[in-house]
Scaffold this active site. Structure first.
Site, PDB file in Angstrom:
ATOM      1  N   GLY A   5       0.820  -1.210   0.000  1.00 26.31           N
ATOM      2  CA  GLY A   5       0.000   0.000   0.000  1.00 26.31           C
ATOM      3  C   GLY A   5       0.856   1.263   0.000  1.00 26.31           C
ATOM      4  N   ARG A  69       1.050  -5.839  -4.897  1.00 20.72           N
ATOM      5  CA  ARG A  69       1.066  -6.719  -3.717  1.00 20.72           C
ATOM      6  C   ARG A  69       1.494  -8.146  -4.052  1.00 20.72           C
ATOM      7  NH1 ARG A  69      -0.719  -4.527   0.817  1.00 20.72           N
ATOM      8  NH2 ARG A  69      -2.139  -2.745   0.744  1.00 20.72           N
ATOM      9  N   ASP A 100       4.904  -8.097   4.518  1.00 20.74           N
ATOM     10  CA  ASP A 100       4.956  -9.073   3.424  1.00 20.74           C
ATOM     11  C   ASP A 100       6.113  -8.762   2.479  1.00 20.74           C
ATOM     12  OD1 ASP A 100       2.857 -10.606   4.237  1.00 20.74           O
ATOM     13  OD2 ASP A 100       1.368  -9.621   2.957  1.00 20.74           O
ATOM     14  N   LYS A 126       8.114   0.462   5.531  1.00 21.75           N
ATOM     15  CA  LYS A 126       7.015   1.314   5.054  1.00 21.75           C
ATOM     16  C   LYS A 126       5.674   0.735   5.454  1.00 21.75           C
ATOM     17  CE  LYS A 126       4.486  -0.034   2.468  1.00 21.75           C
ATOM     18  NZ  LYS A 126       3.575  -0.767   1.600  1.00 21.75           N
ATOM     19  N   THR A 127       4.793   1.455   6.020  1.00 21.97           N
ATOM     20  CA  THR A 127       3.359   1.147   6.093  1.00 21.97           C
ATOM     21  C   THR A 127       2.688   2.182   6.987  1.00 21.97           C
ATOM     22  OG1 THR A 127       1.592  -0.369   6.725  1.00 21.97           O
ATOM     23  CG2 THR A 127       3.635  -0.641   7.936  1.00 21.97           C
ATOM     24  N   ASP A 129       0.150   1.612   8.488  1.00 26.61           N
ATOM     25  CA  ASP A 129      -0.459   0.862   9.596  1.00 26.61           C
ATOM     26  C   ASP A 129       0.386   0.919  10.870  1.00 26.61           C
ATOM     27  OD1 ASP A 129      -2.223   0.237   7.649  1.00 26.61           O
ATOM     28  OD2 ASP A 129      -1.970  -1.930   7.728  1.00 26.61           O
TER      29      ASP A 129
HETATM   30  P1  FBP Z   1       0.623  -1.903   3.581  1.00 24.81           P
HETATM   31  O1  FBP Z   1       0.723  -2.634   4.881  1.00 24.81           O
HETATM   32  O2  FBP Z   1       0.961  -2.708   2.402  1.00 24.81           O
HETATM   33  O3  FBP Z   1       1.405  -0.637   3.652  1.00 24.81           O
HETATM   34  O4  FBP Z   1      -0.891  -1.437   3.335  1.00 24.81           O
HETATM   35  C1  FBP Z   1      -1.660  -0.942   4.368  1.00 24.81           C
HETATM   36  C2  FBP Z   1      -3.080  -0.603   3.957  1.00 24.81           C
HETATM   37  O5  FBP Z   1      -3.213   0.781   3.742  1.00 24.81           O
HETATM   38  C3  FBP Z   1      -4.056  -1.098   5.023  1.00 24.81           C
HETATM   39  O6  FBP Z   1      -4.226  -0.160   6.027  1.00 24.81           O
HETATM   40  C4  FBP Z   1      -5.286  -1.388   4.238  1.00 24.81           C
HETATM   41  O7  FBP Z   1      -6.097  -2.378   4.834  1.00 24.81           O
HETATM   42  C5  FBP Z   1      -4.749  -1.878   2.947  1.00 24.81           C
HETATM   43  O8  FBP Z   1      -3.495  -1.262   2.769  1.00 24.81           O
HETATM   44  C6  FBP Z   1      -5.646  -1.578   1.790  1.00 24.81           C
HETATM   45  O9  FBP Z   1      -4.981  -1.897   0.622  1.00 24.81           O
HETATM   46  P2  FBP Z   1      -5.717  -2.132  -0.750  1.00 24.81           P
HETATM   47  O10 FBP Z   1      -6.250  -0.802  -1.179  1.00 24.81           O
HETATM   48  O11 FBP Z   1      -4.646  -2.664  -1.632  1.00 24.81           O
HETATM   49  O12 FBP Z   1      -6.813  -3.109  -0.484  1.00 24.81           O
END
Ligand code: FBP
Length: 479
Positions: A5, A69, A100, A126-127, A129
């Site tokens: 993300g 992803r 991941d 990075k995230t 979250d």
């Molecule tokens: P990452 O952990 O890959 O940084 O993504 C976090 C996130 O923003 C989550 O908070 C959310 O659930 C998810 O990505 C949503 O991703 P997508 O739009 O690909 O479904």
């Protein structure tokens, strides 16, 4: 390669990496893979020079390269990545991603080493979250900006609630599993209720009990003449609720074995009947009690692995539905006087590509510089890290952290597999303890804080302030 993300500051990692590599050797070349790990697997890349990078410095988003992803797991995928790195004669591969993606990085580092390939693989945390951290990784980038964007919006809602005096706002906040985003936003805005998934799990709280807790807060405020409020709900909440966890697990198992049969069913009613006939009796009852919209969402959306797409479920509406039912019952029995107005919101994508805060802009640029040093020194299987983040960037301390130190064994596809672990909210940690100590007061009083928009120029204590989470954790570490 940008992976997973979007998170504010990704472009600055690339800028820092580029500047660092050129400082090390002016003949260095930097290539960016397109569309995340798939670009690496398929060898789709573009050279990045100063002109290409310049318009993206300090900008949010991942649009310079795009993201994705894809997991890098199979023998064929590993071989394809190796072929790409060999063709481009790469000294280093920098993976900018979450748990991941850094699991991918660790797998690649090991695979390259085994096959005698000298490309050093380096991860960057990075995230938004905030769940990629450890004793050595103080924060993932993007968390600072995203939570400040959400906190501004929540503060605005608090002010509106207090002005209009007629709505309870239920706000679901992004954060796929861990509740760090909700906790940080609560610390910044002091809402009436903030649910934390990890606490729900520890105490085995059922959905009915959670709804009851929120309804009691509504009732207490109504009794004091206050018919408005703000409730924060983490995106991952329902996976922490025992009976919902059981339901999701059974649905995932069902989809894994009977997806084709299920997908052939023509109507929503047929699909629901099919599922209900196959769920165990207690889980079937829990499913039947959910509002129709949520039942449909559980059955309609599935992720790339065929599992229920939990992040798309409108948990805030599930809670609103339950609270409204409780209040209606109290109204009938004369225990609740007055009205209940409710509104649901979801904040997630609003913050993922925001212009990075000063903190994230500095942090990401510095992480790129650290990654360039790790590559230049040929250190493979490390994550770029900076310590002392609450202090001025001038005193941050750079280091490489072995990716293996972040890993543990988890059951994946039926076997124990090493993965970079998600760091959940620590209920014994200072940020949660602060919430726990204050929330009783926040529930009753209007203790709202309105952080306003992100500031870039002005007093450093305003423009460069770290998150409350980082500040509280750092103070706790320092003792
Ligand atoms: P990452 O952990 O890959 O940084 O993504 C976090 C996130 O923003 C989550 O908070 C959310 O659930 C998810 O990505 C949503 O991703 P997508 O739009 O690909 O479904």
């Amino acid at each position: 390669v940008l992976s997973g993300g979007q998170a504010p500051g990704g472009h600055n990692v690339i800028a820092g990496l580029f500047d660092g590599l050129l400082q090390f050797d002016p003949c260095s070349e930097l290539h960016g893979f397109l569309g995340g790990p798939r670009g690496l697997i398929e060898g789709k890349e573009r050279p990045l020079d100063a002109g290409a990078i310049a318009p993206y410095r300090h900008m949010g988003g991942f649009d310079l390269l795009g993201s994705g992803r894809d997991k890098i797991e199979s023998v064929e995928q590993l071989a394809a990545c190796r072929a790409t790195c060999e063709r481009l004669r790469l000294d280093g591969l920098v993976v900018i991603g979450g748990d991941d993606s850094n699991t991918n990085a660790a797998t690649l580092a090991e695979h390259f080493r085994e096959r005698g390939l000298s490309t050093a693989v380096v991860g960057v945390p990075k995230t938004i979250d905030g769940d990629l951290k450890s004793d050595e990784i103080e924060a993932s980038f993007g968390f600072d900006t995203a939570t400040k964007v959400y906190a501004e919006l929540i503060g605005n809602l608090c002010r509106d609630a207090r002005s209009a005096r007629k709505y309870w706002h239920f706000v679901r906040l992004m954060g796929r599993s861990a509740s760090h985003v909700t906790l940080e936003c609560a610390l910044q805005t002091q809402p009436n209720v903030a649910l934390i998934g990890e606490e729900v799990e520890r105490h085995g709280r059922t959905l009915a009990e959670i709804i009851d807790d929120v309804a009691q807060a509504v009732r207490r405020r109504a009794a004091a003449g206050t018919s408005y409020g703000v409730v924060l709900v983490p995106e991952g909440l329902i996976e922490f609720v025992p009976e919902m966890r059981g339901l999701i697990d059974e649905l995932n198992r069902l989809f894994a074995t009977a997806a084709a049969e299920f997908d052939r069913l023509a109507t929503a009613d047929d699909r629901e009947r099919f599922v209900r006939s196959r769920l165990s009796p207690p889980v079937g009852r829990a499913f039947a009690e959910l509002p129709e919209r949520i039942r449909q969402q559980l059955l309609l959306d599935r992720d790339a692995h065929g599992n229920v797409l939990v992040s798309q479920i409108d948990t805030e509406l599930l809670l609103i539905d339950g609270v409204r039912r409780r209040v209606a019952a109290w109204q009938k029995s004369g225990e609740f006087h007055g009205k209940l107005g409710t509104l649901g919101h979801f904040f997630g994508y609003e913050g993922r590509c925001a212009q990075p805060t000063n903190f994230d802009a500095d942090y990401t640029y510095a992480l790129g510089r650290v990654a360039s040093r790790l590559v230049a020194a040929g250190h493979t299987g490390y994550m770029a890290s900076l310590r002392g983040l609450v202090d001025s960037p001038r005193s941050w301390r750079a280091q490489g952290v072995p990716l293996t130190s972040l890993m543990r064994l988890e059951q994946r596809h039926g076997r124990q597999t090493p993965v970079v672990a998600k760091a959940l909210v620590c209920l014994d940690g200072a940020p949660f303890r602060h919430l726990a100590a204050e929330r009783e007061r926040w529930a009753i009083e209007d203790a709202y804080v309105y952080p306003g928009a992100i500031q870039y120029f002005g007093p450093p204590e305003v423009c460069n302030a770290p998150t409350r989470t980082l500040a509280l954790e750092s103070a706790e570490r320092e003792g």
